[in-house]
Motif scaffolding. Sequence first.
Motif, mmCIF file in Angstrom:
data_model
loop_
_atom_site.group_PDB
_atom_site.id
_atom_site.type_symbol
_atom_site.label_atom_id
_atom_site.label_comp_id
_atom_site.label_asym_id
_atom_site.label_seq_id
_atom_site.Cartn_x
_atom_site.Cartn_y
_atom_site.Cartn_z
ATOM 1 N N LEU A 170 150.393 12.228 99.927
ATOM 2 C CA LEU A 170 151.695 11.338 99.404
ATOM 3 C C LEU A 170 152.872 11.057 99.437
ATOM 4 O O LEU A 170 153.591 12.481 99.995
ATOM 5 C CB LEU A 170 151.442 12.670 97.873
ATOM 6 N N ILE A 171 153.886 10.105 99.679
ATOM 7 C CA ILE A 171 154.737 9.789 99.416
ATOM 8 C C ILE A 171 155.544 9.617 98.385
ATOM 9 O O ILE A 171 155.419 8.255 97.805
ATOM 10 C CB ILE A 171 154.606 8.864 101.006
ATOM 11 N N THR A 172 156.754 10.130 98.431
ATOM 12 C CA THR A 172 157.573 9.344 96.830
ATOM 13 C C THR A 172 158.722 8.794 97.277
ATOM 14 O O THR A 172 159.284 8.568 98.548
ATOM 15 C CB THR A 172 158.125 10.205 96.115
ATOM 16 N N LEU A 173 159.440 7.324 96.823
ATOM 17 C CA LEU A 173 160.683 6.418 97.122
ATOM 18 C C LEU A 173 161.292 6.701 96.012
ATOM 19 O O LEU A 173 160.877 6.546 94.758
ATOM 20 C CB LEU A 173 159.429 5.330 97.004
ATOM 21 N N ILE A 174 162.434 7.397 96.507
ATOM 22 C CA ILE A 174 163.878 6.653 95.977
ATOM 23 C C ILE A 174 164.628 5.961 96.805
ATOM 24 O O ILE A 174 164.838 6.459 97.779
ATOM 25 C CB ILE A 174 164.593 8.146 95.764
ATOM 26 N N THR A 175 164.636 4.518 95.936
ATOM 27 C CA THR A 175 165.973 3.842 97.145
ATOM 28 C C THR A 175 166.957 2.945 95.674
ATOM 29 O O THR A 175 167.012 3.606 94.665
ATOM 30 C CB THR A 175 164.699 3.352 97.431
ATOM 31 N N ASP A 176 167.583 2.283 96.751
ATOM 32 C CA ASP A 176 168.526 1.393 95.778
ATOM 33 C C ASP A 176 168.213 -0.179 96.016
ATOM 34 O O ASP A 176 169.601 -0.754 95.550
ATOM 35 C CB ASP A 176 170.138 1.606 95.849
ATOM 36 N N PHE A 177 167.374 0.043 96.022
ATOM 37 C CA PHE A 177 166.811 -1.796 95.974
ATOM 38 C C PHE A 177 166.278 -2.592 95.113
ATOM 39 O O PHE A 177 166.294 -3.529 94.854
ATOM 40 C CB PHE A 177 165.081 -1.602 97.030
ATOM 41 N N GLY A 178 165.945 -1.841 93.780
ATOM 42 C CA GLY A 178 166.117 -2.530 92.180
ATOM 43 C C GLY A 178 164.147 -2.475 93.068
ATOM 44 O O GLY A 178 164.037 -2.850 94.038
ATOM 45 N N ILE A 179 164.375 -4.182 91.815
ATOM 46 C CA ILE A 179 162.522 -4.321 91.817
ATOM 47 C C ILE A 179 162.613 -6.137 91.730
ATOM 48 O O ILE A 179 161.351 -6.510 91.451
ATOM 49 C CB ILE A 179 162.283 -3.480 90.729
ATOM 50 N N ALA A 180 163.591 -6.190 91.522
ATOM 51 C CA ALA A 180 163.230 -7.849 91.902
ATOM 52 C C ALA A 180 162.958 -7.987 93.035
ATOM 53 O O ALA A 180 162.958 -9.658 93.109
ATOM 54 C CB ALA A 180 164.802 -8.130 91.478
ATOM 55 N N ASP A 181 163.790 -7.750 93.839
ATOM 56 C CA ASP A 181 163.866 -8.167 95.269
ATOM 57 C C ASP A 181 161.927 -7.205 96.029
ATOM 58 O O ASP A 181 161.684 -6.668 95.740
ATOM 59 C CB ASP A 181 164.742 -7.198 96.213
#
Lengths: 270, 270, 270
Positions: B4-15
Amino acid sequence: MSSLITLITDFGIADTYAGVLKGVILSINPSCNIVDITHQIPPQDISEAAFALMTAYTYFPTGTIHLVIVDPGVGSTRRPLLIEAENYFFIGPDNGVFSAILRKPGLKSVIELTNTEYFLADVSSTFHGRDIFAPVAAHLSQGCACSQFGAPISDWVLLDWPQPSMVTAGEAQGVILHIDRFGNLITNFSRDFIKRVMGNRLFTITCCGAVISQIIPSYSHAEPGELCGVFGSSNYLEISVTNGSARDRLNARCGDMVKITEVDLDKNIA
Amino acid sequence: MSSLITLITDFGIADTYAGVLKGVILSINPSCNIVDITHQIPPQDISEAAFALMTAYTYFPTGTIHLVIVDPGVGSTRRPLLIEAENYFFIGPDNGVFSAILRKPGLKSVIELTNTEYFLADVSSTFHGRDIFAPVAAHLSQGCACSQFGAPISDWVLLDWPQPSMVTAGEAQGVILHIDRFGNLITNFSRDFIKRVMGNRLFTITCCGAVISQIIPSYSHAEPGELCGVFGSSNYLEISVTNGSARDRLNARCGDMVKITEVDLDKNIA
Amino acid sequence: MSSLITLITDFGIADTYAGVLKGVILSINPSCNIVDITHQIPPQDISEAAFALMTAYTYFPTGTIHLVIVDPGVGSTRRPLLIEAENYFFIGPDNGVFSAILRKPGLKSVIELTNTEYFLADVSSTFHGRDIFAPVAAHLSQGCACSQFGAPISDWVLLDWPQPSMVTAGEAQGVILHIDRFGNLITNFSRDFIKRVMGNRLFTITCCGAVISQIIPSYSHAEPGELCGVFGSSNYLEISVTNGSARDRLNARCGDMVKITEVDLDKNIA
């Protein structure tokens, strides 16, 4: 058989449309792995969907099925397609969204989806994503051969994709293809194009009235707030503001013109 | 091996950035389970990412790999890290985003990622999430030992985390750490801190010019529209408006000062 | 045992609340498949959540567990429910969000969740999604029988669901139930209702001051920019602008009145 389906749509995330796609897929192939690439394509914006697909599809395992549903022509005579190319599958409307794939070498087959056996029992005239594209993707992920879904075509729709061009010997003109969440302006000047036309010569970027002479390896090579040029992660020239937004700074929009101009060193020295 | 890998980013979801991460991970470990915690960290906001991680990571199964990519220093000399602590793994930039983990007991190892064998073949200078962090996470999820990825370091970056403090014997000062979707203002006053400094004495909350004397067990214990204090789900004191938004009511922002003040009962009675 | 849990919440995607739900579920049942239907229900909007559930749940495989957490009454006496109906399971607060399910035939059992053995060890008063609903869903996905979670009830809460009604022999009145990302106004006039009251007679739609006489099979049957009526993918009458937004055009809001009026052909001819 487990398989991978990705989704690029303009459904947004507030409605249940994307969830319903997943329900349809999992009802047919419960062990399918579904990955959202994005559902935030601006409504009906085929170019943005084509750009999103182009920047993402090669990072997925071979055999991945890429479902792209930006479909303003749903319910009209536009054809539903299944494309096999470069060890990937692509499913969606024949409206140009797959232009980059269709123009490249490595195209194996382009099928018009006509076999209603693989559609939902009731096909609406407003949501082919749910009724045609998702079930076809799910059946394909279970190992159906492409030829089962319909017959090959060769007169698919291609999008006019904006190409950069030389306006004088030392100046090329392009456009902003996409603006990302960080406000980076992603142009259609590829690293290869610039290499070819500028060689190792210095150049400046002109966009929305600003002239940028600083081309740096990454955002962190400029001071916070500085406007700069960077070759981004998809190898296109981007206009950025370090820790800020070039979109806001320049009030820029997709489609705005960008120029790169060779620096005349003699002139500068004189 | 499934992991299991979780993701926390500032990438947004539109790109397509978050989707590309997933493609890279699944290309290496097709059976990996990937969970989005959030991609909506404000651009470059390391503190918000640290807060998000802190409130979420313990709810995942032991062995989970938490990938945190808020990385304004990408392409500079900031180091890429792999941390093993409290039966979890943490991967991301050495910019303070892991401060809460690094300050706690239970730290097993902190590795600088240097073994390029586990990176993508071409490492860009703008997207280490894709080129370094995601592939390392995927290889780790397949059972690689931490020591294979690089050598231990001990001089990691720590964030100054705002701690509440006593300003007088009966008054403590803190800040708004985070504002959630409901407009709840989450302060840095933990239940433990308040217990310690206030005991069972009554107190009022002062924030953005408002004085709140009502501390209730849950939002539904106040009338709709009432401003109140609640110990939220992460055991921090929150300022809330029942069925409304405390952010909008108080025009509050992250970092705004909050005070808690002991109620002087003698004074009130007199 | 692998199973499928869907999520409909008002948590948004910027906070870690939805991620934490998934962590809790996967800590109990690591092989569970979790699908986001939407987390963008407007805060505390039970009607919108009920609408989202209604349009989505039947597209999932039988046995799917639908978790719906829009819970303004959390921490009060409102009861937590588990419903078995139509080969699906539904888990969430007893606040009317499941009205459509509870009103239909096919209801097998309605259980009040009281067995704390299936809750997290510490139950907060502000986040029952994490502490009660998610762990119950996870245990259910592992094969626990419904009866293990509590005792049946029969006095559940039902929402007043706006029904269209006849105001004169040739005129029916309804409302806008939902506005989607495309700005389509989804009314509560079902295809069946209109068939029953209008038969094959022509009708016009009146909404927000506009009169629409064009009912077409799909958006692409009108010219871009034209206002039209369409039976949408959930078989409700929608007011749309082709390649545009009916919401923006009409400045429409959820709950706004919509009328359908029989066209008096004699009058028109005369």
